[in-house]
Design an enzyme around this catalytic site. Structure first.
Site, PDB file in Angstrom:
ATOM      1  N   ARG A  80       0.843  -1.212   0.000  1.00 49.71           N
ATOM      2  CA  ARG A  80       0.000   0.000   0.000  1.00 49.71           C
ATOM      3  C   ARG A  80       0.873   1.254   0.000  1.00 49.71           C
ATOM      4  O   ARG A  80       0.542   2.248  -0.657  1.00 49.71           O
ATOM      5  CB  ARG A  80      -0.948  -0.006   1.199  1.00 49.71           C
ATOM      6  N   LYS A 182      -2.252   6.987   1.539  1.00 45.01           N
ATOM      7  CA  LYS A 182      -2.152   7.314   2.961  1.00 45.01           C
ATOM      8  C   LYS A 182      -1.213   8.512   3.146  1.00 45.01           C
ATOM      9  O   LYS A 182      -0.101   8.387   3.666  1.00 45.01           O
ATOM     10  CB  LYS A 182      -1.686   6.084   3.744  1.00 45.01           C
ATOM     11  N   GLU A 218     -16.064   6.471   4.720  1.00 43.73           N
ATOM     12  CA  GLU A 218     -15.156   6.049   5.795  1.00 43.73           C
ATOM     13  C   GLU A 218     -15.696   6.492   7.148  1.00 43.73           C
ATOM     14  O   GLU A 218     -16.509   7.409   7.246  1.00 43.73           O
ATOM     15  CB  GLU A 218     -13.786   6.701   5.609  1.00 43.73           C
TER      16      GLU A 218
HETATM   17  N1  PLP Z   1      -9.175   4.483   6.571  1.00 43.88           N
HETATM   18  C1  PLP Z   1      -8.327   5.440   6.961  1.00 43.88           C
HETATM   19  C2  PLP Z   1      -8.575   6.841   6.530  1.00 43.88           C
HETATM   20  C3  PLP Z   1      -7.222   5.104   7.772  1.00 43.88           C
HETATM   21  O1  PLP Z   1      -6.369   6.043   8.194  1.00 43.88           O
HETATM   22  C4  PLP Z   1      -7.025   3.764   8.148  1.00 43.88           C
HETATM   23  C5  PLP Z   1      -5.878   3.376   8.947  1.00 43.88           C
HETATM   24  O2  PLP Z   1      -4.884   2.939   8.455  1.00 43.88           O
HETATM   25  C6  PLP Z   1      -7.947   2.802   7.700  1.00 43.88           C
HETATM   26  C7  PLP Z   1      -9.002   3.202   6.925  1.00 43.88           C
HETATM   27  C8  PLP Z   1      -7.776   1.372   8.060  1.00 43.88           C
HETATM   28  O3  PLP Z   1      -6.745   0.768   7.322  1.00 43.88           O
HETATM   29  P1  PLP Z   1      -5.961  -0.469   7.900  1.00 43.88           P
HETATM   30  O4  PLP Z   1      -6.952  -1.519   8.214  1.00 43.88           O
HETATM   31  O5  PLP Z   1      -5.054  -0.879   6.802  1.00 43.88           O
HETATM   32  O6  PLP Z   1      -5.246   0.000   9.095  1.00 43.88           O
HETATM   33  C1  COI Z   2      -4.136   3.152  11.519  1.00 44.51           C
HETATM   34  O1  COI Z   2      -5.113   2.503  11.839  1.00 44.51           O
HETATM   35  O2  COI Z   2      -2.995   2.672  11.430  1.00 44.51           O
HETATM   36  C2  COI Z   2      -4.246   4.541  11.202  1.00 44.51           C
HETATM   37  O3  COI Z   2      -3.528   4.996  10.346  1.00 44.51           O
HETATM   38  C3  COI Z   2      -5.132   5.369  11.960  1.00 44.51           C
HETATM   39  C4  COI Z   2      -4.326   6.533  12.423  1.00 44.51           C
HETATM   40  C5  COI Z   2      -4.507   7.710  11.554  1.00 44.51           C
HETATM   41  C6  COI Z   2      -4.455   6.798  13.853  1.00 44.51           C
END
Ligand code: PLP
Ligand code: COI
Length: 338
Positions: A80, A182, A218
């Site tokens: 990612r 991200k 989201e």
């Molecule tokens: N959506 C956003 C905007 C996020 O910052 C995160 C955190 O990483 C997620 C979703 C969840 O992603 P993940 O499950 O890969 O941590």
């Molecule tokens: C995560 O779940 O790793 C995120 O990036 C959320 C964070 C912005 C606190």
């Protein structure tokens, strides 16, 4: 083991002994080192400071019952981050280098990996910043890739207890923008909507699709899922959502462990009545059950704060069981650190 009240940890920064830092210049990354220094010294003209050329990732290390330590799908975070890098023109870090950096940081901070059964984990924060002297809007001449680690507890209050959300009139991302990447800018844009949701008594806000404001995108810094009244796992599909590794793992858990049907599709905010349960999922959020959602004048309640839906609980127990080594993982999901 260090003297930390593991059960009382929230999601807050703490300096741990070691972090990894690597520099990119003239087309290549150096080997990277572990350092005790938690401050960066960078040019005042860094692209990361002015033009937001930076990005980050988040993943966790888990202590298992037998005391060993493991990472959950770090290769997915590496991939990612590469996609994010492409979107904002930063050099990519190979999957091997990314995973190796995470492994080194966990090993070097081993006594900060919370004990099994405390509910706490070691959160890893890989990030990349464009640095070096630069004035015009163009990619930076140099980059830093770094990984630090912090022991953390629940992101939203109280782990598996439902919290309430309201929809926001702001957007966190634009159609064809950087919502799927991200990058920090997406989070800067979320600070005011988050603040307003908290002021109004909610844990965070739900973002709707930026084009029509009719579909759920989201839940703060987490993805959304709902369980329909006929037991389907439903989650939004959109190009401006961050592709959550937790969400894609839950899709597989729902299908292969819980024999559920899964739909990744539009989720109209005006059709919340189709769901018996709803939740937010992410690395920091884990699975946070949604108690209720306020949208304009309508308040849809799923559960009060002491109740967790049976499917949400099963999803949580299976996913967290896999992460902690109590439930057999699909092949390739677990990386043993020691
Ligand atoms: N959506 C956003 C905007 C996020 O910052 C995160 C955190 O990483 C997620 C979703 C969840 O992603 P993940 O499950 O890969 O941590
Ligand atoms: C995560 O779940 O790793 C995120 O990036 C959320 C964070 C912005 C606190």
């Amino acid at each position: 083991m260090v003297d930390i009240k593991w059960e009382e940890l929230g999601f807050t920064y703490m300096k741990t002994p070691k972090r990894y830092v690597s520099y990119w210049e003239n087309g290549k990354w150096d080997d990277g080192v572990l350092t005790g220094e938690n401050k960066l010294s960078i040019s005042e003209a860094s692209c990361g400071l002015h033009y937001g050329q930076q990005c980050f990732e988040g993943l966790k290390a888990y202590r298992t019952k037998d005391g060993s330590i493991q990472l959950f799908r770090p290769d997915m975070n590496a991939i990612r981050m590469q996609k994010t890098n492409q979107r904002v023109m930063m050099p990519e870090v190979s999957v091997e280098k990314f995973v190796d950096a995470c492994m080194q940081v966990v090993k070097a901070n081993e006594e900060y990996v919370p004990p099994y059964g405390t509910g706490a984990t070691l959160y890893l924060r890989p990030f990349m910043v464009g640095i070096g002297d630069n004035l015009g809007v163009r990619p930076a001449p140099k980059f830093i890739f770094s990984v630090f680690a912090v022991p953390v507890g629940a992101y939203f209050k109280g782990g598996l207890s439902p919290v309430n959300f309201m929809t926001s009139e702001y957007d966190r991302a634009a159609p064809n923008g950087t919502g799927m990447a991200k990058v920090g800018g997406n989070y800067a844009g979320s600070l005011l909507p988050h603040h307003e949701a908290v002021e109004a008594g909610f844990a965070d806000c739900i973002y709707l699709d930026p084009k029509t404001h009719t579909m759920i995108e989201e839940v703060g810094a987490a993805n959304f899922f709902g369980i329909t009244k006929d037991n389907k796992f439903v989650t939004p599909k959109s190009d401006s959502i961050l592709p959550s590794i937790t969400k894609y793992s839950l899709i597989q858990v729902a299908k292969d462990y819980l024999n559920m049907e899964v739909e990744e599709r539009d989720v109209p905010i005006d059709n919340l009545d189709e769901f018996a349960e709803a939740g937010a999922c992410g690395t920091a959020a884990v699975i946070t059950p949604i108690g209720g959602i306020k949208h304009k004048d309508k308040y849809t309640v799923f559960f009060d704060e002491n109740e967790v839906g049976p499917v949400t609980r099963k999803l949580y127990d299976t996913l967290v069981g896999i992460q902690l080594g109590d439930v057999e993982a699909p092949e390739g999901w677990i990386y043993k650190v020691k």
